[in-house]
Design a protein around this motif. Structure first.
Motif, PDB file in Angstrom:
ATOM      1  N   LYS A   1       3.415   8.406 -11.755  1.00  0.00           N
ATOM      2  CA  LYS A   1       4.902   7.879 -12.048  1.00  0.00           C
ATOM      3  C   LYS A   1       5.301   5.905 -11.781  1.00  0.00           C
ATOM      4  N   LEU A   2       5.640   5.653 -12.306  1.00  0.00           N
ATOM      5  CA  LEU A   2       6.348   4.422 -12.002  1.00  0.00           C
ATOM      6  C   LEU A   2       8.064   3.822 -12.257  1.00  0.00           C
ATOM      7  N   VAL A   3       8.181   3.948 -10.833  1.00  0.00           N
ATOM      8  CA  VAL A   3      10.207   3.689 -10.319  1.00  0.00           C
ATOM      9  C   VAL A   3      10.079   2.790 -10.182  1.00  0.00           C
ATOM     10  N   LEU A   4      11.400   2.161 -11.482  1.00  0.00           N
ATOM     11  CA  LEU A   4      12.219   0.957 -11.138  1.00  0.00           C
ATOM     12  C   LEU A   4      12.778   0.795 -10.853  1.00  0.00           C
TER      13      LEU A   4
ATOM     14  N   ASP B   1       5.095  11.240  -2.745  1.00  0.00           N
ATOM     15  CA  ASP B   1       5.415  11.893  -4.367  1.00  0.00           C
ATOM     16  C   ASP B   1       4.389  11.682  -5.423  1.00  0.00           C
ATOM     17  N   ARG B   2       3.940  10.960  -5.275  1.00  0.00           N
ATOM     18  CA  ARG B   2       2.572   9.893  -5.542  1.00  0.00           C
ATOM     19  C   ARG B   2       3.219   9.045  -6.694  1.00  0.00           C
ATOM     20  N   LYS B   3       3.802   7.942  -6.793  1.00  0.00           N
ATOM     21  CA  LYS B   3       4.548   7.642  -7.254  1.00  0.00           C
ATOM     22  C   LYS B   3       4.776   5.875  -7.125  1.00  0.00           C
ATOM     23  N   VAL B   4       4.889   4.949  -7.466  1.00  0.00           N
ATOM     24  CA  VAL B   4       4.905   3.530  -7.385  1.00  0.00           C
ATOM     25  C   VAL B   4       6.731   2.977  -7.448  1.00  0.00           C
TER      26      VAL B   4
ATOM     27  N   VAL C   1      15.951   2.818  -2.601  1.00  0.00           N
ATOM     28  CA  VAL C   1      16.051   3.985  -3.268  1.00  0.00           C
ATOM     29  C   VAL C   1      15.469   5.184  -2.549  1.00  0.00           C
ATOM     30  N   GLN C   2      15.416   5.776  -3.358  1.00  0.00           N
ATOM     31  CA  GLN C   2      15.304   6.829  -1.765  1.00  0.00           C
ATOM     32  C   GLN C   2      13.766   7.897  -2.526  1.00  0.00           C
ATOM     33  N   THR C   3      12.860   8.205  -2.095  1.00  0.00           N
ATOM     34  CA  THR C   3      11.731   8.758  -1.705  1.00  0.00           C
ATOM     35  C   THR C   3      11.331   9.656  -1.350  1.00  0.00           C
ATOM     36  N   ALA C   4      10.527  10.372  -1.186  1.00  0.00           N
ATOM     37  CA  ALA C   4       9.015  11.157  -0.288  1.00  0.00           C
ATOM     38  C   ALA C   4       8.972  10.786   0.439  1.00  0.00           C
TER      39      ALA C   4
ATOM     40  N   GLY D   1       0.934  -1.227   0.066  1.00  0.00           N
ATOM     41  CA  GLY D   1       0.271  -0.009   0.079  1.00  0.00           C
ATOM     42  C   GLY D   1       0.821   1.061   0.280  1.00  0.00           C
ATOM     43  N   GLU D   2       0.618   2.176   1.148  1.00  0.00           N
ATOM     44  CA  GLU D   2       1.761   2.638   1.274  1.00  0.00           C
ATOM     45  C   GLU D   2       2.819   3.205   2.090  1.00  0.00           C
TER      46      GLU D   2
END
Length: 284
Positions: A107-110, A134-137, A115-118, A43-44
């Motif tokens: 956006k989707l990040v592979l 950051d509204r990314k997967v 990985v660094q995220t918001a 989920g989140e």
């Protein structure tokens, strides 16, 4: 799933050619495995994992980047992911428009390794997750081999499509305000009550994944839905707890049982009606 030669989304950030990345919030070993088991399809998850492990691992590591060429199989898998994301964009844009709303494409990040995220730092051990900050997967495709070997899922490309669509379901919940409302409702609740709300959120994301599949039937192959259901079955809270500790603790469930996860995906697939995603009403 029939995907070759079809539209690919340009909203995919492929970071698989870069390794390393500053502060590591999630390590391997025992911590990584526990996080994977508790947060698979999280989920989140990024928000949860980041806040927990920042307290557990406060050290700063040296940031390194190294080239990691993609194999032909890696490149093909990236193209498949882009098609699945494009299908989600097309289908959800249409559904939102029909309900007088505008769909904001995520956006989707592979990535590989970390990985660094918001929402904080994460590693492959966290499993695929959506970050509302950051509204990314975020997704390490190596997870799907784990899904087969450790959790007994059938595998197959549609298992990946299901997971992507589940995480897009959390993006939809963010756009519709469902996630914020759930967090507000969790305030002041007991842990068991708060967990029930979390289960409702996760099952609704499964339902949305089923809705996406409903409107994508023309591109499905025989056996695709079985692959999705096998993945949903493998990551039910009861299945995970049985494998991890030999018994289940229902009050600690945060994602739903195997039966629930399969039920809500099938309901979305059979109805195709977002109004039928009444998990919060039915789980209370």
């Amino acid at each position: 799933m029939k995907w070759q030669g079809r539209r690919q989304s340009d909203n995919v950030e492929d970071r698989r050619g870069i390794s390393g990345g500053g502060k590591t919030l999630i390590g391997g070993g025992v911590i990584g495995i526990i996080i994977l088991l508790l947060n698979v399809f999280g989920g989140e998850t990024g928000q949860t994992v980041g806040s927990v492990l920042q307290q557990m691992q406060g050290g700063q590591q040296t940031q390194t980047e190294a080239a990691a060429p993609l194999s032909k199989e890696d490149q093909e898998m990236g193209e498949f992911v882009k098609v699945v994301l494009a299908d989600n964009e097309d289908i959800w844009s249409k559904i939102f428009e029909e309900h007088g709303m505008v769909y904001e494409k995520p956006k989707l990040v592979l990535f590989r390794g970390s990985v660094q995220t918001a929402c904080g730092g994460a590693s492959s051990a966290s499993g695929p997750f959506y970050c509302p900050g950051d509204r990314k997967v975020y997704m390490d495709l190596g997870f799907f081999e784990e899904l087969k070997t450790k959790f007994g899922a059938k595998g197959g490309d549609f298992a990946i499509a299901y997971v992507i669509s589940h995480e897009i379901g959390h993006h939809i919940q963010t756009l519709m305000g469902t996630s914020d409302k759930m967090r507000q409702e969790q305030s002041g609740k007991s842990e068991a009550q708060a967990n029930k709300l979390s289960v409702a959120l996760e099952l609704q994301a499964d339902f949305y994944a089923g809705v996406w599949a409903h409107y994508n039937k023309e591109n499905l192959d025989v056996g695709d839905i079985d692959e999705a259901l096998s993945a949903a079955n493998a990551v039910g809270d009861d299945a995970i707890q049985s494998k991890m500790q030999g018994h289940v603790v229902p009050d600690s469930f945060t994602h739903g049982t195997s039966e629930q996860r399969m039920y809500w995906f099938k309901k979305g697939f059979n109805t195709g009606d977002i109004k039928e995603g009444t998990t919060f009403e039915e789980i209370r």
